[in-house]
Design a protein around this motif. Structure first.
Motif, mmCIF file in Angstrom:
data_model
loop_
_atom_site.group_PDB
_atom_site.id
_atom_site.type_symbol
_atom_site.label_atom_id
_atom_site.label_comp_id
_atom_site.label_asym_id
_atom_site.label_seq_id
_atom_site.Cartn_x
_atom_site.Cartn_y
_atom_site.Cartn_z
ATOM 1 N N ARG A 19 0.854 -1.188 0.000
ATOM 2 C CA ARG A 19 0.000 0.000 0.000
ATOM 3 C C ARG A 19 0.892 1.241 0.000
ATOM 4 O O ARG A 19 2.064 1.169 0.362
ATOM 5 N N ASP A 32 -5.475 16.053 0.169
ATOM 6 C CA ASP A 32 -6.304 14.866 -0.069
ATOM 7 C C ASP A 32 -6.364 14.481 -1.546
ATOM 8 O O ASP A 32 -6.352 13.298 -1.892
ATOM 9 N N GLY A 33 -6.453 15.498 -2.413
ATOM 10 C CA GLY A 33 -6.536 15.227 -3.854
ATOM 11 C C GLY A 33 -5.272 14.534 -4.340
ATOM 12 O O GLY A 33 -5.329 13.573 -5.112
ATOM 13 N N TYR A 34 -4.128 15.012 -3.868
ATOM 14 C CA TYR A 34 -2.846 14.420 -4.281
ATOM 15 C C TYR A 34 -2.752 12.975 -3.788
ATOM 16 O O TYR A 34 -2.369 12.064 -4.539
ATOM 17 N N ILE A 35 -3.139 12.769 -2.541
ATOM 18 C CA ILE A 35 -3.034 11.430 -1.959
ATOM 19 C C ILE A 35 -3.977 10.449 -2.670
ATOM 20 O O ILE A 35 -3.601 9.316 -2.968
ATOM 21 N N ARG A 36 -5.185 10.953 -2.994
ATOM 22 C CA ARG A 36 -6.136 10.101 -3.729
ATOM 23 C C ARG A 36 -5.541 9.678 -5.078
ATOM 24 O O ARG A 36 -5.599 8.522 -5.480
ATOM 25 N N ARG A 37 -4.957 10.649 -5.755
ATOM 26 C CA ARG A 37 -4.355 10.376 -7.060
ATOM 27 C C ARG A 37 -3.192 9.393 -6.947
ATOM 28 O O ARG A 37 -3.040 8.485 -7.758
ATOM 29 N N ARG A 38 -2.396 9.553 -5.904
ATOM 30 C CA ARG A 38 -1.259 8.642 -5.697
ATOM 31 C C ARG A 38 -1.751 7.214 -5.436
ATOM 32 O O ARG A 38 -1.169 6.250 -5.912
ATOM 33 N N HIS A 39 -2.849 7.094 -4.672
ATOM 34 C CA HIS A 39 -3.418 5.761 -4.424
ATOM 35 C C HIS A 39 -3.876 5.117 -5.737
ATOM 36 O O HIS A 39 -3.656 3.928 -5.977
ATOM 37 N N GLU A 40 -4.518 5.942 -6.559
ATOM 38 C CA GLU A 40 -5.030 5.452 -7.837
ATOM 39 C C GLU A 40 -3.879 4.934 -8.718
ATOM 40 O O GLU A 40 -3.937 3.822 -9.253
#
Ligand SMILES: [Fe+2]
Length: 293
Positions: A19, A32-40
C-alpha cells in the motif's frame, strides 16, 4: 537540500509494501486530492507490474502536466550543456517532449526495438532483489506518478521526472543496456552481503551519480544528477564536491548517503571503460558474462 533528487529505491532496500505510504515531511501530505491520485496510480501500476503487463496508459491531469512543463524545460537547458553524449543522443531519439508527459508504454516500445530493454511499471520504491531481477531480464522499473506541485524542484522519492528524464534515455544505448543488465544479473546471483554492497556502490557512483569524461570535458552521466536542477551545476562546479577518477577498487569500498546533496563523485573515463570494469568485477564475483555480449 530542496533541489536534490533523492534516491530511495534500490539503494535503501525498502520493504515490499502493498500500500502507498508517504514518508513524514512529504510535500503531498495533507493534500487529499494528491493522496487520492497517488493511491489510484499506485493501484494501477502495481496491478500491471504483478500481472506482467506493460506500463498502463495514464490520463494525466492538468496539474500534473503543469508540473512537468514547469520542470522539464529548465532541466533540458542544463542537459544540452552538461549531459553526456550517450544521454543527449538517446533523449533526442526518444523525442521526450517538454510540453506533455510521455506515456511510458510508448517509450518502452521504442526501447524494445532499439536495445531490447523494456519498462516495468513500478508503484513506488521496490526491494533491491526485485528491482535487479527485472533488470537482469532487461526490464527497468519506472514510476508513473509525479511529485507534489508545491515543490516542483524537489522529490523525496524517485518519481517519473527522475525516472523518465534520468534513467530512461540511456537505456536506448546497447552498451549501457548491456552493462546494466550485467549488474542486475550479478546482483541477483551473488549471495547477500559484501558483494551486493559492492554492486550497489558501483551502481550508485555510475548509473545514479556518475560523471564521465568526454572529449576533454567532464559531463553528467548519472540519473540522480540528470534529474535534478540543483545537482547538475553542483556536481560539475561546486567547490564542495570532490571529483575523483573512477577506480573500481576504490568505488566499491566507498559509502554514500542518498539523503543529501552529493559531495563525492567519480569521473568515468568512458562508457567502454565502465563496461569493462563491470565485466571484470562480476567475473571476479563468479558470475558468467554469457548472454550479455
Ligand atoms: Fe534512480
Amino acid at each position: 537540500m530542496d533541489q536534490t533528487a533523492l534516491d530511495m529505491d534500490v539503494y535503501r532496500n525498502p520493504p515490499d509494501i502493498d500500500r502507498l505510504e508517504l514518508e513524514p515531511g512529504h510535500p503531498g501530505l495533507g493534500d487529499d486530492g494528491y493522496i487520492r491520485r497517488r493511491h489510484e496510480l499506485f493501484a494501477s501500476c502495481r496491478a500491471a507490474r504483478v500481472g506482467h503487463q506493460p506500463p498502463p496508459l495514464i490520463d494525466y491531469t492538468d496539474e500534473e502536466e503543469r508540473i512537468w512543463r514547469q520542470v522539464t524545460p529548465r532541466l533540458d537547458e542544463l542537459h544540452v550543456r552538461h549531459a553526456s553524449g550517450v544521454y543527449l543522443r538517446a533523449k533526442r531519439e526518444l523525442k521526450i517532449s517538454e510540453d506533455r508527459i510521455p506515456q511510458l508504454r510508448h517509450l518502452s516500445g521504442h526501447l524494445q526495438q532499439v536495445s531490447g530493454m523494456h519498462l516495468v511499471p513500478a508503484e513506488g520504491p521496490i526491494p533491491y532483489r526485485t528491482f535487479y531481477s527485472y533488470i537482469a531480464e532487461r526490464g527497468f522499473p519506472v514510476t508513473q506518478f509525479i511529485r507534489h506541485g508545491s515543490k516542483p524542484e524537489f522529490t523525496p522519492e524517485p518519481d517519473m521526472i527522475h525516472d523518465c528524464l534520468g534513467h530512461v534515455p540511456p537505456l536506448l544505448n546497447r552498451d549501457y543496456a548491456s552493462l546494466l543488465t550485467l549488474i542486475g544479473r550479478a546482483a541477483v546471483t551473488v549471495p547477500t552481503g559484501d558483494k551486493v554492497l559492492a554492486l550497489k556502490r558501483l551502481s550508485w557512483f555510475s548509473i545514479e551519480f556518475g560523471l564521465i569524461e568526454q572529449e576533454g570535458e567532464t559531463k553528467v552521466f548519472g540519473a540522480g544528477i540528470l534529474s535534478s536542477i540543483g545537482e547538475i551545476p553542483n556536481s560539475l562546479f561546486s567547490p564542495d564536491v570532490e571529483r575523483r577518477p573512477f577506480r573500481t577498487t576504490e568505488v566499491i569500498e566507498t559509502d554514500y548517503d542518498s539523503s543529501r546533496m552529493q559531495d563525492l563523485l567519480f569521473v568515468i573515463p568512458s562508457l567502454g571503460f565502465l563496461r569493462n570494469e563491470v565485466e571484470t568485477l562480476v567475473q571476479r564475483f563468479g558470475v558468467p558474462l554469457q548472454g550479455d555480449a
